[in-house]
Design a protein around this motif. Structure first.
Motif, short mmCIF file in Angstrom:
data_model
loop_
_atom_site.label_atom_id
_atom_site.label_comp_id
_atom_site.label_asym_id
_atom_site.label_seq_id
_atom_site.Cartn_x
_atom_site.Cartn_y
_atom_site.Cartn_z
N THR A 53 -47.42 -47.00 94.74
CA THR A 53 -46.37 -47.33 93.84
C THR A 53 -46.38 -48.75 93.69
O THR A 53 -47.27 -49.40 93.97
CB THR A 53 -45.11 -46.75 94.42
N MET A 54 -45.21 -49.19 93.16
CA MET A 54 -45.04 -50.79 92.77
C MET A 54 -46.04 -51.28 91.92
O MET A 54 -46.15 -52.48 91.46
CB MET A 54 -45.24 -51.60 93.99
N GLY A 55 -46.56 -50.16 90.81
CA GLY A 55 -47.35 -50.36 89.75
C GLY A 55 -46.64 -51.32 88.77
O GLY A 55 -47.13 -52.09 87.85
N VAL A 89 -37.58 -60.08 85.05
CA VAL A 89 -38.04 -60.45 86.31
C VAL A 89 -37.15 -60.18 87.36
O VAL A 89 -37.29 -59.78 88.48
CB VAL A 89 -38.64 -62.10 86.37
N GLY A 90 -35.71 -60.51 87.02
CA GLY A 90 -34.73 -60.64 87.95
C GLY A 90 -34.53 -59.01 88.45
O GLY A 90 -34.49 -58.63 89.56
N TYR A 91 -34.55 -58.10 87.48
CA TYR A 91 -34.17 -56.67 87.87
C TYR A 91 -35.33 -56.34 88.44
O TYR A 91 -35.38 -55.24 89.38
CB TYR A 91 -33.98 -55.78 86.51
N GLY A 92 -36.86 -56.77 88.01
CA GLY A 92 -37.84 -56.38 88.57
C GLY A 92 -38.26 -56.78 90.20
O GLY A 92 -38.62 -56.06 90.74
N LEU A 93 -37.56 -57.85 90.34
CA LEU A 93 -37.70 -58.42 91.84
C LEU A 93 -36.60 -57.39 92.74
O LEU A 93 -36.94 -57.22 93.91
CB LEU A 93 -37.09 -59.78 92.13
N ASP A 98 -36.53 -52.97 96.62
CA ASP A 98 -36.12 -51.71 96.89
C ASP A 98 -37.40 -50.90 97.07
O ASP A 98 -37.37 -50.14 98.30
CB ASP A 98 -35.44 -50.98 95.58
N ASP A 99 -38.62 -50.90 96.54
CA ASP A 99 -39.78 -50.39 96.76
C ASP A 99 -40.43 -50.71 98.03
O ASP A 99 -41.00 -49.90 98.88
CB ASP A 99 -40.87 -50.73 95.60
N PHE A 100 -40.18 -52.02 98.54
CA PHE A 100 -40.76 -52.57 99.64
C PHE A 100 -40.11 -51.85 100.84
O PHE A 100 -40.67 -51.54 101.84
CB PHE A 100 -40.69 -54.26 99.72
N ILE A 101 -38.91 -51.69 100.88
CA ILE A 101 -38.13 -51.13 101.86
C ILE A 101 -38.51 -49.77 102.03
O ILE A 101 -38.76 -48.90 103.01
CB ILE A 101 -36.60 -51.22 101.61
N LYS A 102 -38.86 -48.98 101.00
CA LYS A 102 -39.17 -47.69 100.69
C LYS A 102 -40.69 -47.35 101.53
O LYS A 102 -40.82 -46.53 102.44
CB LYS A 102 -39.05 -47.07 99.57
N VAL A 103 -41.61 -48.06 100.91
CA VAL A 103 -42.96 -47.94 101.23
C VAL A 103 -43.52 -48.58 102.46
O VAL A 103 -44.25 -48.30 103.37
CB VAL A 103 -43.83 -48.26 99.97
N VAL A 104 -42.74 -49.86 102.86
CA VAL A 104 -43.32 -50.55 104.14
C VAL A 104 -42.50 -50.40 105.20
O VAL A 104 -43.17 -49.99 106.29
CB VAL A 104 -43.38 -52.10 103.67
N LEU A 105 -41.32 -50.40 104.93
CA LEU A 105 -40.25 -50.27 106.18
C LEU A 105 -40.02 -48.76 106.36
O LEU A 105 -39.41 -48.37 107.27
CB LEU A 105 -38.92 -51.07 105.79
N LYS A 106 -40.65 -47.84 105.34
CA LYS A 106 -40.56 -46.34 105.65
C LYS A 106 -38.88 -46.08 105.41
O LYS A 106 -38.49 -44.94 106.32
CB LYS A 106 -41.26 -45.84 106.95
N MET A 229 -44.94 -46.63 88.89
CA MET A 229 -44.25 -48.01 88.51
C MET A 229 -43.24 -48.44 89.34
O MET A 229 -42.95 -49.47 89.71
CB MET A 229 -43.81 -48.06 87.22
N GLY A 230 -42.93 -47.37 90.19
CA GLY A 230 -41.50 -47.50 90.93
C GLY A 230 -40.40 -48.36 90.44
O GLY A 230 -40.27 -48.52 89.36
N ASP A 231 -39.46 -48.43 91.34
CA ASP A 231 -38.41 -49.35 90.77
C ASP A 231 -38.61 -50.54 90.46
O ASP A 231 -37.77 -50.97 89.45
CB ASP A 231 -37.24 -49.33 92.16
N THR A 232 -39.73 -51.24 90.59
CA THR A 232 -40.06 -52.55 90.32
C THR A 232 -40.33 -52.50 88.67
O THR A 232 -39.72 -53.50 88.13
CB THR A 232 -41.53 -52.84 90.95
N GLY A 233 -40.62 -51.49 88.33
CA GLY A 233 -40.85 -51.31 86.69
C GLY A 233 -39.81 -50.67 86.07
O GLY A 233 -39.33 -51.40 84.89
#
Length: 324
Positions: A53-55, A89-93, A98-106, A229-233
């Motif tokens: 994800t995070m595409g 970019v603001g909403y993308g960040l 959000d994605d980082f917390i999901k996939v990295v911090l589980k 794309m994840g929430d990033t997209g």
């Protein structure tokens, strides 16, 4: 000349995404940035667990680079350009966090609803402050009529509702392979036409840059998806399309062109209200695309059907604005 520039923009954005994806997707896989699937979702989606994800980072990069290159070479970057890039970019960040917390911090749910809402509101308020400093109109027009309503200071409330609402609406729609990539490409394409009709060249360039990025992403996001794309997209796309509509003063037209996103959001609202008041569910599952999956439609059939509805909505929106 301008037609060639617009075509150039969509080609560049498409190529950036297509050429970057084969490098970026394995990189995400090595980092174990895989999607976690909700247990309460359709059981058929469990096989998607671990798909990178995070595409949306590729989409953001393609849009920003293309917009800056094209406007820098063939036009003068205006305040509209920078406002569009700021919100996107603001909403993308925010989505990336959000994605980082999901996939990295589980943490499967990512940011809390309140945290996400605060971030969305802050970006919308900053946008409003800059928007009013450059004396953009704070009136809202009714399509097909000569009626318009001057909101004045209350436009900030409208703007917050619009940006937050549509960023979340696109986010809710992002549940099937290629669903948002296709419907958003169609919607941005429609707004590119309307921007061109208004001679807003910079907004048109941005819009076609998004279309190109989404079509390039769709090569790898169509069923079966190799990347999400994840929430990033999705958050970035929702904020961006709301901003495009605001800058073109076509806020209400967005309800029509973005009809798929509106229907998806309404299905969630209706489901929640019905369950809380009567204990019954109107749909087998919300958002709406999951309902059709659970009544037996294949994922691809749902996606193509929603693309078709999105295309009809886009044509209707253009018709109402250009010919009525």
């Amino acid at each position: 000349m301008q037609q060639q520039v617009v075509l150039f923009a969509i080609v560049i954005s498409f190529l950036i995404t297509v050429l970057l994806s084969p490098i970026f997707i394995p990189f995400l896989r090595r980092l174990k940035f895989g999607q976690s699937i909700r247990e309460e979702g359709p059981q058929s989606h469990l096989k998607k667990t671990g798909t990178p994800t995070m595409g949306g980072l590729m989409i953001l990069l393609a849009v920003v680079v293309t917009t800056l290159i094209i406007t820098g070479r063939y036009a003068e970057a205006s305040v509209e350009t920078y406002l569009l890039l700021f919100v996107t970019v603001g909403y993308g960040l925010l989505g990336f966090l959000d994605d980082f917390i999901k996939v990295v911090l589980k943490r499967n749910l990512g940011l809390t609803s309140l945290q996400k809402l605060i971030g969305q509101i802050v970006i919308a308020v900053v946008f409003y402050f800059v928007f009013t400093q450059f004396e953009f109109s704070t009136a809202v027009s009714i399509p097909g009529t000569d009626l318009s309503f001057e909101l004045g200071i209350f436009y900030v409330v409208f703007l917050i509702f619009w940006l937050v609402g549509f960023s979340n609406a696109v986010n809710l729609t992002d549940g099937l392979d290629g669903l948002v990539s296709g419907t958003a490409a169609i919607a941005f394409g429609a707004f590119a036409v309307l921007a061109w009709n208004q001679s807003q060249f910079e907004v048109s360039i941005f819009s076609v840059a998004v279309v190109g990025a989404l079509l390039g992403f769709l090569v790898f996001n169509a069923h079966p998806a190799k990347v999400f794309m994840g929430d990033t997209g999705s958050l970035a796309l929702g904020g961006a399309i709301a901003t495009v509509a605001v800058l073109l003063k076509l806020e209400i037209i967005l309800i029509i062109i973005g009809g798929v996103f509106v229907l998806e959001t309404l299905s969630v609202i209706i489901q929640v209200i019905s369950f809380k008041t009567t204990g019954r569910r109107i749909f087998k599952m919300s958002p709406l695309h999951h309902h059709y999956e659970l009544v037996g439609w294949s994922e691809w059939r749902v996606v193509v059907s929603f693309w078709t509805v999105g295309l009809l909505c886009a044509v209707l929106g253009i018709y109402l604005e250009v010919w009525i």
